[in-house]
Design a protein around this motif. Sequence first.
Motif, mmCIF file in Angstrom:
data_model
loop_
_atom_site.group_PDB
_atom_site.id
_atom_site.type_symbol
_atom_site.label_atom_id
_atom_site.label_comp_id
_atom_site.label_asym_id
_atom_site.label_seq_id
_atom_site.Cartn_x
_atom_site.Cartn_y
_atom_site.Cartn_z
ATOM 1 N N TYR A 1 -48.573 -103.876 -29.499
ATOM 2 C CA TYR A 1 -47.133 -103.649 -29.471
ATOM 3 C C TYR A 1 -46.588 -104.164 -28.148
ATOM 4 N N PRO A 2 -45.373 -104.718 -28.136
ATOM 5 C CA PRO A 2 -44.734 -105.131 -26.877
ATOM 6 C C PRO A 2 -44.117 -103.903 -26.207
ATOM 7 N N LEU A 3 -44.724 -103.467 -25.125
ATOM 8 C CA LEU A 3 -44.283 -102.236 -24.478
ATOM 9 C C LEU A 3 -42.823 -102.307 -24.062
ATOM 10 N N GLU A 4 -42.386 -103.465 -23.605
ATOM 11 C CA GLU A 4 -40.984 -103.582 -23.177
ATOM 12 C C GLU A 4 -40.030 -103.167 -24.284
ATOM 13 N N TYR A 5 -40.285 -103.629 -25.508
ATOM 14 C CA TYR A 5 -39.387 -103.317 -26.610
ATOM 15 C C TYR A 5 -39.383 -101.815 -26.900
ATOM 16 N N ILE A 6 -40.550 -101.193 -26.830
ATOM 17 C CA ILE A 6 -40.642 -99.757 -27.074
ATOM 18 C C ILE A 6 -39.873 -98.983 -26.012
ATOM 19 N N LEU A 7 -40.004 -99.408 -24.753
ATOM 20 C CA LEU A 7 -39.315 -98.709 -23.671
ATOM 21 C C LEU A 7 -37.811 -98.903 -23.751
ATOM 22 N N ARG A 8 -37.378 -100.093 -24.143
ATOM 23 C CA ARG A 8 -35.941 -100.315 -24.308
ATOM 24 C C ARG A 8 -35.374 -99.384 -25.383
ATOM 25 N N ASP A 9 -36.103 -99.232 -26.481
ATOM 26 C CA ASP A 9 -35.633 -98.363 -27.559
ATOM 27 C C ASP A 9 -35.724 -96.890 -27.161
ATOM 28 N N ALA A 10 -36.806 -96.514 -26.475
ATOM 29 C CA ALA A 10 -37.024 -95.106 -26.141
ATOM 30 C C ALA A 10 -35.997 -94.583 -25.136
ATOM 31 N N THR A 11 -35.602 -95.428 -24.182
ATOM 32 C CA THR A 11 -34.635 -94.969 -23.173
ATOM 33 C C THR A 11 -33.232 -94.844 -23.757
ATOM 34 N N GLY A 12 -32.956 -95.576 -24.834
ATOM 35 C CA GLY A 12 -31.703 -95.408 -25.558
ATOM 36 C C GLY A 12 -30.491 -95.948 -24.822
ATOM 37 N N PRO A 13 -29.325 -95.692 -25.366
ATOM 38 C CA PRO A 13 -28.098 -96.269 -24.797
ATOM 39 C C PRO A 13 -27.714 -95.696 -23.439
ATOM 40 N N ASP A 14 -28.224 -94.512 -23.117
ATOM 41 C CA ASP A 14 -27.835 -93.888 -21.854
ATOM 42 C C ASP A 14 -28.856 -94.097 -20.748
ATOM 43 N N GLY A 15 -29.982 -94.729 -21.062
ATOM 44 C CA GLY A 15 -30.991 -95.066 -20.067
ATOM 45 C C GLY A 15 -31.165 -96.565 -20.018
ATOM 46 N N GLU A 16 -32.243 -97.021 -19.381
ATOM 47 C CA GLU A 16 -32.446 -98.470 -19.307
ATOM 48 C C GLU A 16 -33.888 -98.792 -18.915
ATOM 49 N N TYR A 17 -34.402 -99.832 -19.526
ATOM 50 C CA TYR A 17 -35.685 -100.406 -19.129
ATOM 51 C C TYR A 17 -35.419 -101.517 -18.120
ATOM 52 N N SER B 1 -37.789 -89.147 -27.535
ATOM 53 C CA SER B 1 -38.649 -89.446 -26.396
ATOM 54 C C SER B 1 -38.164 -88.732 -25.148
ATOM 55 N N ILE B 2 -39.109 -88.304 -24.325
ATOM 56 C CA ILE B 2 -38.746 -87.614 -23.086
ATOM 57 C C ILE B 2 -38.085 -88.553 -22.087
ATOM 58 N N ILE B 3 -38.178 -89.875 -22.304
ATOM 59 C CA ILE B 3 -37.510 -90.804 -21.393
ATOM 60 C C ILE B 3 -36.162 -91.275 -21.934
ATOM 61 N N ALA B 4 -35.683 -90.655 -23.003
ATOM 62 C CA ALA B 4 -34.335 -90.974 -23.490
ATOM 63 C C ALA B 4 -33.331 -90.668 -22.380
ATOM 64 N N GLY B 5 -32.472 -91.637 -22.085
ATOM 65 C CA GLY B 5 -31.475 -91.468 -21.036
ATOM 66 C C GLY B 5 -32.001 -91.703 -19.633
ATOM 67 N N LYS B 6 -33.269 -92.099 -19.517
ATOM 68 C CA LYS B 6 -33.887 -92.321 -18.217
ATOM 69 C C LYS B 6 -34.030 -93.816 -17.922
ATOM 70 N N HIS B 7 -34.276 -94.124 -16.646
ATOM 71 C CA HIS B 7 -34.534 -95.494 -16.213
ATOM 72 C C HIS B 7 -36.019 -95.616 -15.893
ATOM 73 N N VAL B 8 -36.657 -96.619 -16.508
ATOM 74 C CA VAL B 8 -38.095 -96.803 -16.326
ATOM 75 C C VAL B 8 -38.416 -98.294 -16.222
ATOM 76 N N THR B 9 -39.614 -98.567 -15.744
ATOM 77 C CA THR B 9 -40.182 -99.908 -15.836
ATOM 78 C C THR B 9 -41.524 -99.794 -16.547
ATOM 79 N N GLY B 10 -42.131 -100.908 -16.827
ATOM 80 C CA GLY B 10 -43.407 -100.950 -17.530
ATOM 81 C C GLY B 10 -43.730 -102.398 -17.846
ATOM 82 N N HIS B 11 -44.884 -102.637 -18.404
ATOM 83 C CA HIS B 11 -45.377 -103.990 -18.666
ATOM 84 C C HIS B 11 -44.341 -104.796 -19.446
ATOM 85 N N CYS B 12 -43.811 -105.837 -18.828
ATOM 86 C CA CYS B 12 -42.746 -106.608 -19.474
ATOM 87 C C CYS B 12 -43.324 -107.651 -20.434
ATOM 88 N N LYS B 13 -42.500 -108.103 -21.343
ATOM 89 C CA LYS B 13 -42.938 -109.033 -22.391
ATOM 90 C C LYS B 13 -43.538 -110.306 -21.798
#
Length: 275
Positions: free
Chosen positions: A214-230, A180-192
């Motif tokens: 799909y719960p967008l929060e869970y997808i964003l948490r996974d997409a940002t990975g260990p070096d980013g954050e939702y 994902s292009i947001i891997a390692g990035k900090h983002v927000t989005g529709h929370c659970k």
Amino acid sequence: MTKKVLIVLSEYGYWGEELIGPLSQFDERGYDVVFATPNGRRAHALPPSLDPDFIDPPLGRSVVSAEVAKLVREVEESTRLDNPISLADWYPTRPYTSEDDYLRKLEAYNRQVGDKLDEQIAEYDAILIVGGSGPIVDLANNGRVHDLILAFLRSGKVIGAECYGVACLAFARDWEHRQSIIAGKHVTGHCKEYDYKDGTGFLNTDFNMGPPPYPLEYILRDATGPDGEYHGNFGHEISVVVDYPFVTGRSTPDSFRTGEKMIAVLEDGLRRYGW
């Protein structure tokens, strides 16, 4: 020089404030705004986003002010959204590997979505993906939307997204490494906590999906990975995150702030906010 922004809208319904919030900010600054939809059909606001009496189930209160409803109606009743760019007509989608003459078609596709698309978006300074439930249907997993976002990313341009429009960022990824292009990035989005248990609906269909697919929060948490954050920021009235080149807004109340921060990135060099 006047800034130019491409706003991508769903043909299955956008949330009114999530368009009006940033759009009003862009208009105040005199930006040139161009609209696009997947197939060139006119986008329309979801009916609840026009109704100040609508009570949002997760929040237990109205999320539509009379003032915002009036602004949304003014845009809806105007001709401003009448002739959007058709992404389907603008550039092709990736061919199936099973198609005849696949290699030649893939080469043609790569020519269109590589240097040529980069040249076509050169006049734009930013892109914004507007949220609501509609993007779940025709934006989140739309290959053309992904290619457009990737072109803006390659060109170092600002990329904004709101609510369920942020799903487009999670799913946009290079075909080869598929990260994902947001891997390692900090983002927000529709929370659970903001997700409906029932009643997720769309324009142009009577289908009630129930809860979101799909719960967008869970997808964003996974997409940002260990070096980013939702950042859900549940319990906070506003959640907007800037991690250049991305500007993300959680949901409806964050729309005006999303526009403000996109302008701050474009005009003031803002690179980090909200985390």
